[in-house]
Enzyme design. Structure first.
Site, PDB file in Angstrom:
ATOM      1  N   SER A  31       0.826  -1.207   0.000  1.00  0.00           N
ATOM      2  CA  SER A  31       0.000   0.000   0.000  1.00  0.00           C
ATOM      3  C   SER A  31       0.861   1.259   0.000  1.00  0.00           C
ATOM      4  O   SER A  31       2.048   1.230   0.345  1.00  0.00           O
ATOM      5  CB  SER A  31      -0.898  -0.009   1.226  1.00  0.00           C
ATOM      6  OG  SER A  31      -0.083  -0.001   2.378  1.00  0.00           O
ATOM      7  N   GLU A  39       6.809  -0.335  -4.895  1.00  0.00           N
ATOM      8  CA  GLU A  39       5.684  -0.455  -5.832  1.00  0.00           C
ATOM      9  C   GLU A  39       4.404  -0.316  -5.035  1.00  0.00           C
ATOM     10  O   GLU A  39       4.158  -1.104  -4.117  1.00  0.00           O
ATOM     11  CB  GLU A  39       5.700  -1.829  -6.515  1.00  0.00           C
ATOM     12  CG  GLU A  39       6.892  -2.080  -7.413  1.00  0.00           C
ATOM     13  CD  GLU A  39       6.880  -1.227  -8.672  1.00  0.00           C
ATOM     14  OE1 GLU A  39       5.813  -0.668  -9.025  1.00  0.00           O
ATOM     15  OE2 GLU A  39       7.954  -1.092  -9.279  1.00  0.00           O
ATOM     16  N   CYS A  97      -2.863  -4.936  -8.677  1.00  0.00           N
ATOM     17  CA  CYS A  97      -2.461  -3.522  -8.682  1.00  0.00           C
ATOM     18  C   CYS A  97      -2.675  -2.922 -10.063  1.00  0.00           C
ATOM     19  O   CYS A  97      -2.781  -1.709 -10.209  1.00  0.00           O
ATOM     20  CB  CYS A  97      -1.020  -3.377  -8.237  1.00  0.00           C
ATOM     21  SG  CYS A  97       0.037  -4.542  -9.048  1.00  0.00           S
ATOM     22  N   GLU A 146      -7.733   4.099  -4.874  1.00  0.00           N
ATOM     23  CA  GLU A 146      -7.657   2.676  -5.217  1.00  0.00           C
ATOM     24  C   GLU A 146      -8.631   1.907  -4.325  1.00  0.00           C
ATOM     25  O   GLU A 146      -8.591   2.040  -3.107  1.00  0.00           O
ATOM     26  CB  GLU A 146      -6.238   2.160  -4.974  1.00  0.00           C
ATOM     27  CG  GLU A 146      -6.096   0.702  -5.320  1.00  0.00           C
ATOM     28  CD  GLU A 146      -4.700   0.175  -5.036  1.00  0.00           C
ATOM     29  OE1 GLU A 146      -4.236   0.322  -3.890  1.00  0.00           O
ATOM     30  OE2 GLU A 146      -4.095  -0.380  -5.956  1.00  0.00           O
TER      31      GLU A 146
HETATM   32  P1  NAP Z   1       0.147  -3.453   2.865  1.00  0.00           P
HETATM   33  O1  NAP Z   1      -0.817  -3.418   3.960  1.00  0.00           O
HETATM   34  O2  NAP Z   1       0.974  -2.250   2.600  1.00  0.00           O
HETATM   35  O3  NAP Z   1       1.095  -4.691   3.158  1.00  0.00           O
HETATM   36  C1  NAP Z   1       2.168  -5.011   2.324  1.00  0.00           C
HETATM   37  C2  NAP Z   1       3.250  -5.652   3.154  1.00  0.00           C
HETATM   38  O4  NAP Z   1       3.776  -4.695   4.068  1.00  0.00           O
HETATM   39  C3  NAP Z   1       2.772  -6.827   4.003  1.00  0.00           C
HETATM   40  O5  NAP Z   1       3.798  -7.781   4.056  1.00  0.00           O
HETATM   41  C4  NAP Z   1       2.571  -6.176   5.359  1.00  0.00           C
HETATM   42  O6  NAP Z   1       2.636  -7.090   6.439  1.00  0.00           O
HETATM   43  C5  NAP Z   1       3.717  -5.214   5.392  1.00  0.00           C
HETATM   44  N1  NAP Z   1       3.547  -4.118   6.320  1.00  0.00           N
HETATM   45  C6  NAP Z   1       2.403  -3.652   6.886  1.00  0.00           C
HETATM   46  N2  NAP Z   1       2.672  -2.609   7.699  1.00  0.00           N
HETATM   47  C7  NAP Z   1       4.004  -2.410   7.644  1.00  0.00           C
HETATM   48  C8  NAP Z   1       4.891  -1.478   8.243  1.00  0.00           C
HETATM   49  N3  NAP Z   1       4.460  -0.531   9.065  1.00  0.00           N
HETATM   50  N4  NAP Z   1       6.204  -1.559   7.958  1.00  0.00           N
HETATM   51  C9  NAP Z   1       6.656  -2.490   7.104  1.00  0.00           C
HETATM   52  N5  NAP Z   1       5.882  -3.410   6.519  1.00  0.00           N
HETATM   53  C10 NAP Z   1       4.567  -3.364   6.775  1.00  0.00           C
HETATM   54  O7  NAP Z   1      -0.522  -3.841   1.464  1.00  0.00           O
HETATM   55  P2  NAP Z   1      -1.470  -5.090   1.188  1.00  0.00           P
HETATM   56  O8  NAP Z   1      -2.788  -4.744   1.759  1.00  0.00           O
HETATM   57  O9  NAP Z   1      -0.855  -6.359   1.553  1.00  0.00           O
HETATM   58  O10 NAP Z   1      -1.502  -5.095  -0.414  1.00  0.00           O
HETATM   59  C11 NAP Z   1      -2.370  -4.333  -1.157  1.00  0.00           C
HETATM   60  C12 NAP Z   1      -1.663  -3.132  -1.766  1.00  0.00           C
HETATM   61  O11 NAP Z   1      -0.540  -3.532  -2.529  1.00  0.00           O
HETATM   62  C13 NAP Z   1      -2.515  -2.360  -2.739  1.00  0.00           C
HETATM   63  O12 NAP Z   1      -2.411  -0.976  -2.475  1.00  0.00           O
HETATM   64  C14 NAP Z   1      -1.919  -2.681  -4.104  1.00  0.00           C
HETATM   65  O13 NAP Z   1      -2.081  -1.742  -5.095  1.00  0.00           O
HETATM   66  C15 NAP Z   1      -0.503  -2.853  -3.774  1.00  0.00           C
HETATM   67  N6  NAP Z   1       0.168  -3.673  -4.791  1.00  0.00           N
HETATM   68  C16 NAP Z   1       1.004  -3.045  -5.663  1.00  0.00           C
HETATM   69  C17 NAP Z   1       1.650  -3.755  -6.652  1.00  0.00           C
HETATM   70  C18 NAP Z   1       2.577  -3.084  -7.593  1.00  0.00           C
HETATM   71  O14 NAP Z   1       3.437  -3.749  -8.142  1.00  0.00           O
HETATM   72  N7  NAP Z   1       2.484  -1.782  -7.811  1.00  0.00           N
HETATM   73  C19 NAP Z   1       1.459  -5.136  -6.734  1.00  0.00           C
HETATM   74  C20 NAP Z   1       0.588  -5.750  -5.843  1.00  0.00           C
HETATM   75  C21 NAP Z   1      -0.038  -5.000  -4.857  1.00  0.00           C
HETATM   76  P3  NAP Z   1       1.272  -7.694   7.081  1.00  0.00           P
HETATM   77  O15 NAP Z   1       0.647  -8.502   6.018  1.00  0.00           O
HETATM   78  O16 NAP Z   1       1.774  -8.506   8.200  1.00  0.00           O
HETATM   79  O17 NAP Z   1       0.446  -6.523   7.494  1.00  0.00           O
END
Ligand code: NAP
Ligand code: MG
Length: 489
Positions: free
Chosen positions: A235, A256, A290, A391
């Site tokens: 995110s 990303e 994404c 998003e």
């Molecule tokens: P997220 O909440 O940001 O989590 C991503 C990763 O970061 C998870 O492993 C999460 O661990 C970890 N994380 C959470 N809080 C953190 C912190 N404070 N410090 C460091 N790491 C932390 O995102 P998500 O909900 O899993 O994924 C959805 C998002 O990913 C969407 O916004 C989507 O657009 C984006 N995405 C982007 C791409 C691209 O290539 N541009 C591809 C796929 C997805 P936990 O799971 O333990 O919380």
């Protein structure tokens, strides 16, 4: 209540080539979005001490791993690819159970993982520098790409096989050691990927895997002083934190983040093919890519015909348990994602957009315990509405009517994101104008917004990505440093 049976598999951390329990002795349940009472598996709720061991293992392994050479490192990846290939069905099934993507999609993604491994295994034999003519005729000057060191990898849950592999494989082949923290929502699938690496016989400490909360293990990893680079997909909020922390310490980062991917439908588009591609781009994987299509910008001349056909085809989508034959779309991947989608459906209505199809929470029988919602289409969407700007990461389309292609491109660019964008047209001028003016890293013509090829650079513009591109040979930029070497005889 979560059912507890002795059959629930438990996965450990993988540190210094050993599967180890966390010092916390606590476990985290990974829940199926198809039935919130089903625990798919349990993973370690790791502590700062576990993280310390993982990063130290990677740090101590980096010298030997660098010295082993690129070609030998590639050979390991060929082995991992073969092991993963032999487990495609089983790992795909785990993925479907754990995050809800349908089984054919999960199999496709796992096969993609095998192909990515083979691509980077092949990198073991490709060039890692250039010869540059020196102004001194008696000297040899060349560049050599060398590893960065210890790379931290943090991944999201939406592509639980492909994203970890498209980061881990180039990290390793270019000579880095790795500490990998997967998304908790998909940590069981990730553990199975690590089993494949483990079975291939990597040297001690080269690849370390640690599960646990993002705010403890993820944050701790980002801030660790022994880290030399961090690559993150997820995110925007967390991504911004990664960038800040890396900049403060002067380490490499690659981030990303999200997308709000537009599709333009021109008056001269092929109606049937366009509708098919819009549905696939918007609703496959329950809109949780994404690169998923979320704003569909339609020229006035084709608007009514396009809308009618889109509604007709959307009605045919079967929503349900992704393990069953005939199901086209699975549930939202988690309760929190389900709640996010529901809240955006309310926001859209409050903002004055009209929900003209779907957006229904499914109830009764097997639906009651899952996070099922039908694909939703809004019309009369204005560009300043939140559903046109933010998003959603769910199966929701915002339809926007425009007068011409110029207005369409302006509407497509009216977002802070810039990951992927498509146009459907048979007019070469519209295509040229679009590819020139669109602000997106992935520009697609007569193809859905969500297609990605592993051998080509992947990443976005504006708020979607910061740092060099992933995938293909572009990945080398992030995972290596360049030495310029001058030799005088
Ligand atoms: P997220 O909440 O940001 O989590 C991503 C990763 O970061 C998870 O492993 C999460 O661990 C970890 N994380 C959470 N809080 C953190 C912190 N404070 N410090 C460091 N790491 C932390 O995102 P998500 O909900 O899993 O994924 C959805 C998002 O990913 C969407 O916004 C989507 O657009 C984006 N995405 C982007 C791409 C691209 O290539 N541009 C591809 C796929 C997805 P936990 O799971 O333990 O919380
Ligand atoms: Mg889950």
């Amino acid at each position: 209540m979560v059912s507890i049976t002795s059959k629930i598999p438990t996965y450990k951390n993988y540190i210094n080539n050993e599967w180890v329990e966390s010092a916390s002795t606590k476990l985290i349940d990974s829940i199926s979005p198809m039935n919130k009472n089903e625990v798919v598996g349990r993973v370690q709720s790791s502590t700062q001490d576990d993280l310390e061991r993982a990063v130290n293992a990677a740090h101590h392994a980096k010298e030997d791993w660098r010295k082993i050479g690129q070609s030998a490192r590639g050979q390991f990846l060929f082995k991992v690819a073969n092991i993963l290939e032999s487990r495609i069905d089983e790992i795909a099934e785990t993925m479907t159970l754990e995050m809800g993507k349908t089984l054919p999609e999960a199999k496709g993604e796992t096969s993609r993982g095998v192909a990515i491994l083979r691509y980077y295994a092949g990198e073991g034999m490709r060039k890692n520098g250039d010869v540059i003519p020196s102004s001194d005729n008696e000297a040899l000057m060349f560049t050599k790409r060398v590893p960065v060191g210890v790379v931290g990898i943090i991944t999201p849950w939406n592509f639980p096989v492909a994203i970890p592999i498209w980061k881990v494989a180039p990290a390793l082949v270019y000579g880095n050691t790795v500490v990998f923290k997967p998304a908790t929502e998909a940590a069981v699938t990730a553990a199975k990927i690590i089993e494949c690496f483990s079975e291939a016989g990597l040297p001690d400490g080269v690849l370390n895997f640690i599960t646990g909360s993002g705010s403890i293990i993820g944050q701790g990893l980002i801030e660790h002083s022994l880290l030399n680079a961090i690559t993150f997909t997820g995110s925007e909020t967390v991504g911004q934190g990664v960038l800040k922390s890396a900049a403060e310490r002067g380490i490499k980062s690659q981030v990303e983040m999200g997308g709000k991917n537009p599709v333009i439908v021109a008056n001269d588009a092929d109606l049937d093919k366009t509708v098919e591609a819009v549905i696939s781009g918007a609703f496959r994987s329950t809109g949780q890519k994404c690169t998923a299509t979320s704003k569909v910008i339609v020229e006035a001349g084709i608007y009514e015909a396009f809308k009618e056909k889109l509604l007709q085809e959307t009605e045919k989508i079967t929503v349900g348990n992704g393990l069953e034959n005939g199901i086209w779309m699975g549930p939202c991947a988690s309760e929190s994602q389900f709640n996010t989608v529901k809240s955006y459906l309310s926001i859209g209505k409050e903002e004055g957009a009209q929900l003209i199809s779907g957006g229904q929470v499914l109830t009764g029988d097997e639906y009651d315990n899952g996070f099922y919602i039908t694909p939703a289409i809004f019309e009369n969407v204005n560009l300043d509405m939140r559903i046109a700007q933010e998003e959603i990461f769910g199966p929701v389309i915002a339809l926007i009517k425009v007068a011409d292609i110029q207005e369409a491109i302006k509407a497509a660019n009216d977002t802070k994101f810039g990951l992927s964008a498509s146009i459907f047209t048979s007019n070469i001028n519209s295509f040229l104008k679009f590819s020139d003016e669109i602000e997106a890293g992935l520009v697609r013509v007569n193809a859905e917004s969500a297609g990605v090829e592993l051998q080509a650079p992947f990443g976005g513009m504006k708020g979607s990505s910061v740092g060099s591109r992933e995938q293909g040979e572009a990945a080398q930029e992030f995972y290596t440093e360049v030495k310029t070497i001058f030799i005088k005889g």
